[in-house]
Structure formats: C-alpha cells, structure tokens
Design an enzyme around this catalytic site. Structure first.
Site, mmCIF file in Angstrom:
data_model
loop_
_atom_site.group_PDB
_atom_site.id
_atom_site.type_symbol
_atom_site.label_atom_id
_atom_site.label_comp_id
_atom_site.label_asym_id
_atom_site.label_seq_id
_atom_site.Cartn_x
_atom_site.Cartn_y
_atom_site.Cartn_z
ATOM 1 N N HIS A 34 39.317 44.843 49.981
ATOM 2 C CA HIS A 34 40.517 44.939 49.131
ATOM 3 C C HIS A 34 41.651 44.064 49.684
ATOM 4 O O HIS A 34 42.821 44.378 49.517
ATOM 5 C CB HIS A 34 40.968 46.402 48.949
ATOM 6 C CG HIS A 34 40.012 47.164 48.089
ATOM 7 N ND1 HIS A 34 40.084 47.160 46.718
ATOM 8 C CD2 HIS A 34 38.931 47.919 48.410
ATOM 9 C CE1 HIS A 34 39.094 47.900 46.231
ATOM 10 N NE2 HIS A 34 38.369 48.373 47.232
ATOM 11 N N GLY A 122 25.009 47.816 40.621
ATOM 12 C CA GLY A 122 25.860 49.000 40.772
ATOM 13 C C GLY A 122 25.916 49.505 42.204
ATOM 14 O O GLY A 122 26.395 50.604 42.461
ATOM 15 N N LEU A 125 26.908 45.387 45.861
ATOM 16 C CA LEU A 125 26.318 44.241 46.571
ATOM 17 C C LEU A 125 26.428 42.961 45.737
ATOM 18 O O LEU A 125 25.714 42.000 45.964
ATOM 19 C CB LEU A 125 24.859 44.552 46.931
ATOM 20 C CG LEU A 125 24.687 45.805 47.809
ATOM 21 C CD1 LEU A 125 23.208 46.140 47.997
ATOM 22 C CD2 LEU A 125 25.371 45.639 49.166
ATOM 23 N N SER A 128 26.592 41.230 39.934
ATOM 24 C CA SER A 128 27.159 40.460 38.820
ATOM 25 C C SER A 128 27.614 39.081 39.277
ATOM 26 O O SER A 128 27.423 38.099 38.559
ATOM 27 C CB SER A 128 28.276 41.223 38.103
ATOM 28 O OG SER A 128 29.012 41.998 38.977
ATOM 29 N N ASP A 172 33.429 37.837 46.056
ATOM 30 C CA ASP A 172 31.994 37.945 45.777
ATOM 31 C C ASP A 172 31.414 36.626 45.293
ATOM 32 O O ASP A 172 30.331 36.201 45.720
ATOM 33 C CB ASP A 172 31.739 39.034 44.727
ATOM 34 C CG ASP A 172 32.324 40.367 45.152
ATOM 35 O OD1 ASP A 172 32.641 40.526 46.348
ATOM 36 O OD2 ASP A 172 32.470 41.251 44.291
HETATM 37 C C1 GLA Z 1 34.817 44.136 44.709
HETATM 38 C C2 GLA Z 1 35.510 42.908 44.125
HETATM 39 C C3 GLA Z 1 35.973 41.967 45.219
HETATM 40 C C4 GLA Z 1 36.774 42.721 46.290
HETATM 41 C C5 GLA Z 1 36.035 43.972 46.742
HETATM 42 C C6 GLA Z 1 36.847 44.795 47.687
HETATM 43 O O1 GLA Z 1 33.626 43.743 45.318
HETATM 44 O O2 GLA Z 1 34.647 42.221 43.259
HETATM 45 O O3 GLA Z 1 36.730 40.927 44.667
HETATM 46 O O4 GLA Z 1 38.059 43.016 45.839
HETATM 47 O O5 GLA Z 1 35.663 44.773 45.634
HETATM 48 O O6 GLA Z 1 37.027 44.126 48.886
#
Ligand code: GLA
Length: 385
Positions: A34, A122, A125, A128, A172
């Site tokens: 986050h 879900g 990991l 998407s 991600d």
């Molecule tokens: C999800 C979001 C990322 C990031 C994480 C928390 O995976 O897709 O962008 O914010 O939560 O670190």
C-alpha cells in the site's frame, strides 16, 4: 499450461497458427505494501506461475478473446465499441489493455487471443496484472509499438483503473513486466526507476513460502479505495503531493500536525514506516549479510498492515502467528489484503513442520485448507514462441 498447449488450443479455436506466444508472471511482494499509490517504494518478485497467451494480429477492428481456464466461449468485441466500465467479466482486462493502447494513440487494429494462466486468481498474486501484461506485450510486438516494460505497465494500470474500474497502483503490472529471474525488483513508484536486487534464498538454506488462505478478495470493492482516499487526504492535510514525501525522521512531527484524526494518523504511520522498511530490506540484501535479518522487518510490516492500515483478516493473521510460533524467521500478508496470500521466510529445514502446523491451525479454526507453495524469484514477461 505450456506454450505448445496454448498454441495448439489457439489452432483448434481459430483454425490457424498464432503469430506468437507470450508469457507474463504473477508476483509476490516481499515488502512495500500500500505504498505504490503513495508514490513510495515496493519490492516484488515474479512467480514461476504465468499467464500464457497465443495471439494473432487482425486488421478489421475486431478483438476475439478466449480463456482455456473458463467455460465462457469466445468473446467477440468491436474495438470502436470498447467503453470503460462496460464489461464486468474477465474480458475487461485484455479488452481494457487494447482500449488503453488505442486511447494513447497506438495503432492496434484487432487481435485473436487465446489465454491460459497458472497464476491462482483472487489470491493476491496479481493474476489480473499477468493477463494485462501478457496481452500488452503481445500487441507491442505484433504492432511494433516499441514500448518498454515500464510503459506497458503504465498502460496496463490505466486499463485496470479506468476500463475495469479498480483503483490499484502500479506495482503489479511493473513487477510482471520488468522482474528478472533470480532477483527482486526495488521499484520507486514515483518515477518507476528500478534496481534488480539478487535474491538467492536457497543458497543460504532459506525458503520463502506463499500461503494462499483461499479467502478471495477484489480491489474494485470499497475498502481498497477507502484506504487510498484516506492516504490522499493525509497527504493533502500535510501539504505534500504524496505520503512518500514525509521522511521517516519527520513522522512524529507529521503525526502531531494531524491532531486527533486517528484514522488518518494510522494510515500515514503505516505508509511512512513501510517505505522505511523497504529501504531497510534493500540495505540488508545489498550488504551481503545474512538474509535472515529480513525476517523481523517482514513481521513488523504485517503488524503495521494489521493494526494501522487494517487490511489483514483472521486467516492471514493465523498464517503469520502460526508460522512465527513454529520457527519462521518472518511472515506477513502480501498484496492488497482482505484475504489472499501471506509469505513466510523460513529455514529450509523448518518448512515441512511449519506447513503442517499452518494446515492444522486452519483445520482447527474451521477454515478451508490453505494452498502452500515455495516462491522462487522468476522471469518477467517475455515472448515464448
Ligand atoms: C494490490 C494493488 C497494488 C498495491 C497492492 C498493495 O495488489 O494492485 O497496486 O497497491 O495491492 O500493496
């Protein structure tokens, strides 16, 4: 599913060989949670699990999408009809990428896509992101767009934010596009500058386990967005562009300035201390010292996500507590939270007992049995065929 199988599936479906086959991985995040939508630091690495796509170019403005993993048939879409938040199915991810590329002025004129993924969905990991990035990379090659990994990541994030409607950060997609085999990716999400940090846990007799709690999560739901809005409010109250701009040394002064807004204080404290933890882990790994020292930093990150940021859940806490009670060096939830997966850093010799203990703790609590696997830093997105 391997490249050949996906290619053969494409032939069966569309009656011709694909122009190529590409793969993009899911990820785990070692530390830095986050922080990405606060312009901060993250440190993910790619999993061996990938989304694989066989793709051919089309020139008639049609996009055909098929997943070997779902029983939903071929979706046929017209590029000029793609519209944000119009699609609630899995097809929104690949279609969103096409939409984002075209909206940015890239001449994508259509494609046939056949996909299959081994990234658990879900589970926190990035299944998407793997789908988005594999499609983006394929189109980048087929339409000779000349975009680099970080640029593809930005477009994929836009697809997810605007087309799918999930307000996620950039971690991600960048992890999937840019990670390298045997390395974790130290990423500054403000300017996307990157450093590959070698990570060979096995050489030190260590393992990193991923424990998927099987509690599914979705970031288009409200809680993720609420945290993000709270962080933005905190930054505005403190007069900075993003919480990344609050130095760790200035945290106490910043918290004083926030007065008695307890919720915002907690969010700010998590983000600022979490950025500091990423820097700590980078320093530890780069010093060439004992990687075991990373363990307590991971565990401190979990406490902060649980108590300050409040995105954990009983199943994630149970993994962390049980693992630590059975010799783990460190453990934390990974990804967005509210379910999904935890990671556990452990001595190789403790893995069996630890895995058994977590399984037993879940059974005793009446939870669905967790899925446990070892994560080895793997390659980022690439062309296979
Ligand atoms: C999800 C979001 C990322 C990031 C994480 C928390 O995976 O897709 O962008 O914010 O939560 O670190």
């Amino acid at each position: 599913m391997g490249a050949e199988q996906v290619r053969d599936g494409f032939v069966e479906l569309y009656g011709a060989r694909p122009d190529g086959v590409w793969a993009a991985p899911g990820r785990v995040n070692l530390i830095g949670e986050h922080t990405d939508y606060n312009d901060g630091f993250v440190m993910p690495f790619a999993l061996p699990h990938t989304a694989v796509a066989a793709v051919s170019r089309r020139t008639d403005g049609v996009l055909r999408l098929h997943s070997a993993d779902l029983d939903t048939g071929v979706a046929e879409l017209r590029l000029d009809e793609l519209a944000p938040e119009s699609d609630k199915a899995w097809t929104a991810y690949p279609a969103g990428v096409v939409w984002a590329l075209r909206e940015a002025g890239h001449p994508v004129t259509g494609a046939d896509v056949h996909l299959s993924s081994t990234v658990p969905s879900g589970a926190g990991l990035s299944s998407s992101a793997a789908i988005e990035v594999v499609v983006a990379l394929a189109l980048n090659d087929l339409f000779a767009l000349g975009l680099q990994g970080w640029q593809l990541a930005r477009l994929c994030q836009r697809a997810e934010n605007v087309y799918v409607g999930a307000p996620t950060g950039i971690m991600d997609q960048t992890a999937s596009a840019c990670c390298e085999d045997g390395h974790a990716l130290f990423l500054d999400t403000r300017d996307l500058s990157q450093k590959q940090i070698p990570l060979d846990l096995a050489a030190e007799g260590l393992r990193l386990l991923v424990v998927d709690t099987r509690v599914t999560h979705a970031h288009s739901g409200g809680e993720y967005g609420k945290r993000r809005a709270g962080c933005e409010k905190g930054a505005a109250l403190l007069g900075v562009d993003a919480l990344r701009d609050i130095a760790y040394a200035d945290l106490d002064a910043a918290l004083d300035r926030l007065g008695d807004d307890e919720e915002i204080r907690r969010l700010v404290r998590h983000v600022v201390t979490e950025d500091q933890r990423v820097e700590q882990v980078v320093a530890l790994l780069e010093s060439g010292g004992d990687t075991r020292a990373v363990g307590p930093v991971l565990t401190a990150g979990h406490a902060s996500l649980r108590d300050d940021f409040r995105v954990s859940c009983p199943e994630l806490d149970l993994v962390v507590d049980t693992a630590l009670a059975h010799g783990a060096l460190g453990a934390r939830m990974t990804g967005g939270g509210f379910g999904g997966s935890a990671i556990v850093l452990a001595e190789a010799t403790d893995v069996e007992a630890l895995t058994k203990a977590v399984g037993e703790a879940f059974a005793a609590a009446g939870h669905t049995s967790p899925r446990v696997f070892e994560a080895v830093p793997s390659a980022g997105a690439r062309r296979l065929v």
